[in-house]
Design a protein around this motif. Structure first.
Motif, PDB file in Angstrom:
ATOM      1  N   LEU A  27      14.004  -1.478 -17.070  1.00  0.00           N
ATOM      2  CA  LEU A  27      12.810  -0.943 -16.401  1.00  0.00           C
ATOM      3  C   LEU A  27      12.074  -2.056 -15.656  1.00  0.00           C
ATOM      4  O   LEU A  27      11.581  -1.854 -14.539  1.00  0.00           O
ATOM      5  N   ALA A  28      11.995  -3.236 -16.261  1.00  0.00           N
ATOM      6  CA  ALA A  28      11.342  -4.373 -15.602  1.00  0.00           C
ATOM      7  C   ALA A  28      12.069  -4.714 -14.297  1.00  0.00           C
ATOM      8  O   ALA A  28      11.446  -4.980 -13.270  1.00  0.00           O
ATOM      9  N   GLU A  29      13.389  -4.687 -14.332  1.00  0.00           N
ATOM     10  CA  GLU A  29      14.165  -5.003 -13.119  1.00  0.00           C
ATOM     11  C   GLU A  29      14.029  -3.932 -12.041  1.00  0.00           C
ATOM     12  O   GLU A  29      14.165  -4.224 -10.851  1.00  0.00           O
ATOM     13  N   MET A  30      13.764  -2.696 -12.460  1.00  0.00           N
ATOM     14  CA  MET A  30      13.563  -1.647 -11.455  1.00  0.00           C
ATOM     15  C   MET A  30      12.342  -1.966 -10.588  1.00  0.00           C
ATOM     16  O   MET A  30      12.263  -1.554  -9.435  1.00  0.00           O
ATOM     17  N   VAL A  31      11.392  -2.715 -11.159  1.00  0.00           N
ATOM     18  CA  VAL A  31      10.247  -3.191 -10.370  1.00  0.00           C
ATOM     19  C   VAL A  31      10.572  -4.545  -9.738  1.00  0.00           C
ATOM     20  O   VAL A  31      10.424  -4.737  -8.530  1.00  0.00           O
ATOM     21  N   ASN A  32      11.059  -5.473 -10.555  1.00  0.00           N
ATOM     22  CA  ASN A  32      11.252  -6.861 -10.120  1.00  0.00           C
ATOM     23  C   ASN A  32      12.263  -7.022  -8.996  1.00  0.00           C
ATOM     24  O   ASN A  32      12.047  -7.804  -8.070  1.00  0.00           O
ATOM     25  N   SER A  33      13.379  -6.278  -9.082  1.00  0.00           N
ATOM     26  CA  SER A  33      14.376  -6.375  -8.013  1.00  0.00           C
ATOM     27  C   SER A  33      14.430  -5.096  -7.185  1.00  0.00           C
ATOM     28  O   SER A  33      14.932  -5.104  -6.066  1.00  0.00           O
ATOM     29  N   GLY A  34      13.898  -3.986  -7.717  1.00  0.00           N
ATOM     30  CA  GLY A  34      14.016  -2.706  -7.033  1.00  0.00           C
ATOM     31  C   GLY A  34      12.864  -2.369  -6.097  1.00  0.00           C
ATOM     32  O   GLY A  34      13.033  -1.585  -5.164  1.00  0.00           O
ATOM     33  N   ILE A  35      11.696  -2.912  -6.362  1.00  0.00           N
ATOM     34  CA  ILE A  35      10.539  -2.596  -5.508  1.00  0.00           C
ATOM     35  C   ILE A  35       9.911  -3.860  -4.907  1.00  0.00           C
ATOM     36  O   ILE A  35       9.821  -3.993  -3.692  1.00  0.00           O
ATOM     37  N   GLN A  36       9.476  -4.765  -5.768  1.00  0.00           N
ATOM     38  CA  GLN A  36       8.656  -5.884  -5.311  1.00  0.00           C
ATOM     39  C   GLN A  36       9.263  -6.703  -4.169  1.00  0.00           C
ATOM     40  O   GLN A  36       8.565  -7.019  -3.195  1.00  0.00           O
ATOM     41  N   PRO A  37      10.560  -7.064  -4.253  1.00  0.00           N
ATOM     42  CA  PRO A  37      11.113  -7.921  -3.180  1.00  0.00           C
ATOM     43  C   PRO A  37      11.042  -7.273  -1.801  1.00  0.00           C
ATOM     44  O   PRO A  37      10.978  -7.970  -0.790  1.00  0.00           O
ATOM     45  N   LEU A  38      11.048  -5.935  -1.766  1.00  0.00           N
ATOM     46  CA  LEU A  38      11.075  -5.233  -0.489  1.00  0.00           C
ATOM     47  C   LEU A  38       9.713  -5.175   0.169  1.00  0.00           C
ATOM     48  O   LEU A  38       9.590  -4.803   1.334  1.00  0.00           O
ATOM     49  N   GLN A  39       8.680  -5.518  -0.547  1.00  0.00           N
ATOM     50  CA  GLN A  39       7.338  -5.383   0.030  1.00  0.00           C
ATOM     51  C   GLN A  39       6.482  -6.604  -0.266  1.00  0.00           C
ATOM     52  O   GLN A  39       5.274  -6.517  -0.280  1.00  0.00           O
ATOM     53  N   ASN A  40       7.138  -7.745  -0.493  1.00  0.00           N
ATOM     54  CA  ASN A  40       6.319  -8.945  -0.662  1.00  0.00           C
ATOM     55  C   ASN A  40       5.861  -9.445   0.720  1.00  0.00           C
ATOM     56  O   ASN A  40       6.303  -8.950   1.759  1.00  0.00           O
ATOM     57  N   LEU A  41       4.985 -10.417   0.697  1.00  0.00           N
ATOM     58  CA  LEU A  41       4.318 -10.835   1.930  1.00  0.00           C
ATOM     59  C   LEU A  41       5.297 -11.288   3.020  1.00  0.00           C
ATOM     60  O   LEU A  41       5.166 -10.908   4.187  1.00  0.00           O
ATOM     61  N   SER A  42       6.302 -12.072   2.651  1.00  0.00           N
ATOM     62  CA  SER A  42       7.210 -12.603   3.680  1.00  0.00           C
ATOM     63  C   SER A  42       8.040 -11.480   4.319  1.00  0.00           C
ATOM     64  O   SER A  42       8.332 -11.529   5.515  1.00  0.00           O
ATOM     65  N   VAL A  43       8.393 -10.481   3.533  1.00  0.00           N
ATOM     66  CA  VAL A  43       9.155  -9.359   4.082  1.00  0.00           C
ATOM     67  C   VAL A  43       8.269  -8.524   5.008  1.00  0.00           C
ATOM     68  O   VAL A  43       8.674  -8.141   6.108  1.00  0.00           O
ATOM     69  N   MET A  44       7.039  -8.284   4.573  1.00  0.00           N
ATOM     70  CA  MET A  44       6.114  -7.514   5.420  1.00  0.00           C
ATOM     71  C   MET A  44       5.856  -8.229   6.745  1.00  0.00           C
ATOM     72  O   MET A  44       5.816  -7.597   7.808  1.00  0.00           O
ATOM     73  N   GLN A  45       5.695  -9.552   6.674  1.00  0.00           N
ATOM     74  CA  GLN A  45       5.469 -10.316   7.906  1.00  0.00           C
ATOM     75  C   GLN A  45       6.678 -10.209   8.838  1.00  0.00           C
ATOM     76  O   GLN A  45       6.532 -10.077  10.053  1.00  0.00           O
ATOM     77  N   HIS A  46       7.878 -10.260   8.253  1.00  0.00           N
ATOM     78  CA  HIS A  46       9.097 -10.175   9.074  1.00  0.00           C
ATOM     79  C   HIS A  46       9.230  -8.787   9.713  1.00  0.00           C
ATOM     80  O   HIS A  46       9.599  -8.669  10.888  1.00  0.00           O
ATOM     81  N   VAL A  47       8.916  -7.747   8.942  1.00  0.00           N
ATOM     82  CA  VAL A  47       8.986  -6.378   9.460  1.00  0.00           C
ATOM     83  C   VAL A  47       8.019  -6.210  10.636  1.00  0.00           C
ATOM     84  O   VAL A  47       8.358  -5.628  11.664  1.00  0.00           O
ATOM     85  N   LYS A  48       6.832  -6.768  10.488  1.00  0.00           N
ATOM     86  CA  LYS A  48       5.796  -6.607  11.514  1.00  0.00           C
ATOM     87  C   LYS A  48       6.066  -7.487  12.736  1.00  0.00           C
ATOM     88  O   LYS A  48       6.059  -7.019  13.874  1.00  0.00           O
ATOM     89  N   GLN A  49       6.339  -8.767  12.481  1.00  0.00           N
ATOM     90  CA  GLN A  49       6.417  -9.726  13.587  1.00  0.00           C
ATOM     91  C   GLN A  49       7.780  -9.739  14.288  1.00  0.00           C
ATOM     92  O   GLN A  49       7.846  -9.877  15.507  1.00  0.00           O
TER      93      GLN A  49
END
Lengths: 219, 219
Positions: free
Chosen positions: A105-127
Motif C-alpha cells: 500500500l505504501a508503494e502504491m503511493v510512493n511509486s504509484g502516485i507521488q513520482p508522477l506529480q512531484n515538482l520537477s515533473v509538474m515543471q516539465h509538463v508545464k514548461q
C-alpha cells in the motif's frame, strides 16, 4: 544516532512521511528547511548538493557514536532504517504477510502516485510540454487513489492495515493533502478519508503536518 | 509457499525484478503471461482483475500449507517478502546502513525512474498531451541514471553495494534495458554498465532476461 537533522520542505510529501515516522518513534530532530522553489530551488545549491548529490528531499543526517556522520535519502528506505534501529512503536505489522501488504500500500503511493506529480515533473509538463500541470497531477492522483481505496478494503481496520499505524498510513496522509491542492474530489474515497481522520487525531501526525513546519507559508 | 505463480509480462521491468529474485533464491514458479497491449491490455480483463484489482504487474500467487491462496503485488514489497521467507541467498546486505543504502538505490529506480515511463504514462503523454512519449521517457531515464551513477560511487564493489547482489542490482538491470529501448546513450554511466555486465554473467539474471520469457516477441 546523535544530532538527528532532517533536511525538509514543509509541503514535500516525502519529507512529511519521514517527519511522521520520527515523531511516532519519539525521536528529536533538528529541522533544516530546503526551499524547493526559491532561488531556482535551494536543493540545487552547492551547500545542499554536498549533503545530497541527488538533490532530493528529504535527507536524514546523524552522527554515530564513533563520530561518523551518516546521511540517507529516499523516504521509505529512511523509514525502514528507523524501524530497524528503533523497533517500538512499530511502523510495520508483526505478521510477515501483513507487513508485505503494508509495504504494498505504501508503494502504491510512493511509486504509484507521488513520482508522477512531484515538482520537477509538474515543471516539465508545464514548461516543456506546454500542458496543464495541475490537470496532469489531478489525473494521476485520481487514478492512484481509486486503486488505493479498492486495495485497503481487504486490509483495513482502524488504519490501512488493521488497527495499528503502518507505513501505508504514513504515505496516505501527505498524499491526500497533495490531492486536495490539485483539486481532486475525494468524496469517492470514504475509507481513505476515514483513515486520514484517525491518523490526524494522533499527536505525531499533527506535529508532522505541513502547515506546522517552521518554513510553512501561511495560506 | 506451494504452487508459486508469477503473473508477468516479458518486458515489464517490475515483473523482471521479481523474476530475478525468484531465480536468485532458487524458487520454481509457473509463468503466467499477461499481455499489456493486446486486446486493450489483458491486465484490464475480468480474469486478471479477479487476481489483482489494481491491474498492475507483477502479481505473485501461492498456496500456504493450510490451503489459503495468497497474492501480493508491487515488486519491491514482493521481493522484501521473499527475502523474509527465504533469507538465503540474501538480497539485502547484513549491515543495517548498507541495507538502507541498497533500498535507497532500488527506490531511485523504482520510484525515481520507472513510474515516469511505464506504459500507462507513455500512453497518456502521447494520447492526451499529444507529446513525444519516447522523448519523455528518455528524459526521465537520463535524469535518473545520472543520479544513480553518482550515487553508486560511494557504495559499489563488484555490484551496486559491495560485492554481493542486492535489490539495487535487481532494479538496475531491467531499467537499463528500458533506457536502451528509449534510445538513451548509456556511455555516461560506465559504472552502471560495468555492474550490469557483472549481473548478466549470473545464471539467475540470464534466466530472468526479457527475451527468454515464454511471451517474448522476437525482435
Amino acid at each position: 544516532m546523535k544530532g538527528l537533522r532532517l533536511y525538509s520542505y514543509w509541503r514535500s510529501s516525502a519529507s512529511w512521511r519521514v517527519r511522521i515516522g520520527l515523531h511516532l518513534k519519539g525521536l528529536e530532530f533538528e529541522y533544516v528547511p530546503v526551499h524547493l522553489v526559491k532561488d531556482g530551488g535551494e536543493q540545487n545549491s552547492a551547500a545542499y548538493r554536498a549533503v545530497n548529490p541527488m538533490r532530493t528531499l528529504p535527507t536524514l543526517e546523524w552522527t554515530e557514536a564513533d563520530g561518523t556522520v551518516r546521511r540517507l535519502s529516499q523516504s521509505l528506505p529512511v523509514l525502514e532504517y528507523l524501524e530497524e534501529r528503533f523497533p517500538a512503536p512499530a511502523l510495520l505489522p508483526a505478521d510477515a504477510f501483513l507487513r508485505a501488504k503494508a509495504r504494498m500500500l505504501a508503494e502504491m503511493v510512493n511509486s504509484g502516485i507521488q513520482p508522477l506529480q512531484n515538482l520537477s515533473v509538474m515543471q516539465h509538463v508545464k514548461q516543456s510540454l506546454n500542458a496543464d500541470d495541475k490537470a496532469w497531477s489531478a489525473y494521476w492522483n485520481t487514478r492512484g487513489l481509486e486503486a488505493l481505496e479498492a486495495a485497503v478494503q481487504s486490509t483495513m481496520g482502524r488504519f490501512c492495515v488493521g488497527d495499528a499505524v503502518s507505513l501505508a498510513d504514513v504515505c496516505l496522509v501527505p498524499q491526500l493533502y497533495g490531492a486536495r491542492r490539485f483539486g481532486v474530489d475525494l468524496a469517492p474515497y470514504p475509507t481513505l478519508l476515514r483513515i486520514e481522520a484517525e491518523c490526524q487525531a494522533l499527536p505525531a501526525f499533527q506535529a508532522a503536518q505541513a502547515d506546522r513546519q517552521p518554513d510553512a507559508v501561511p495560506a
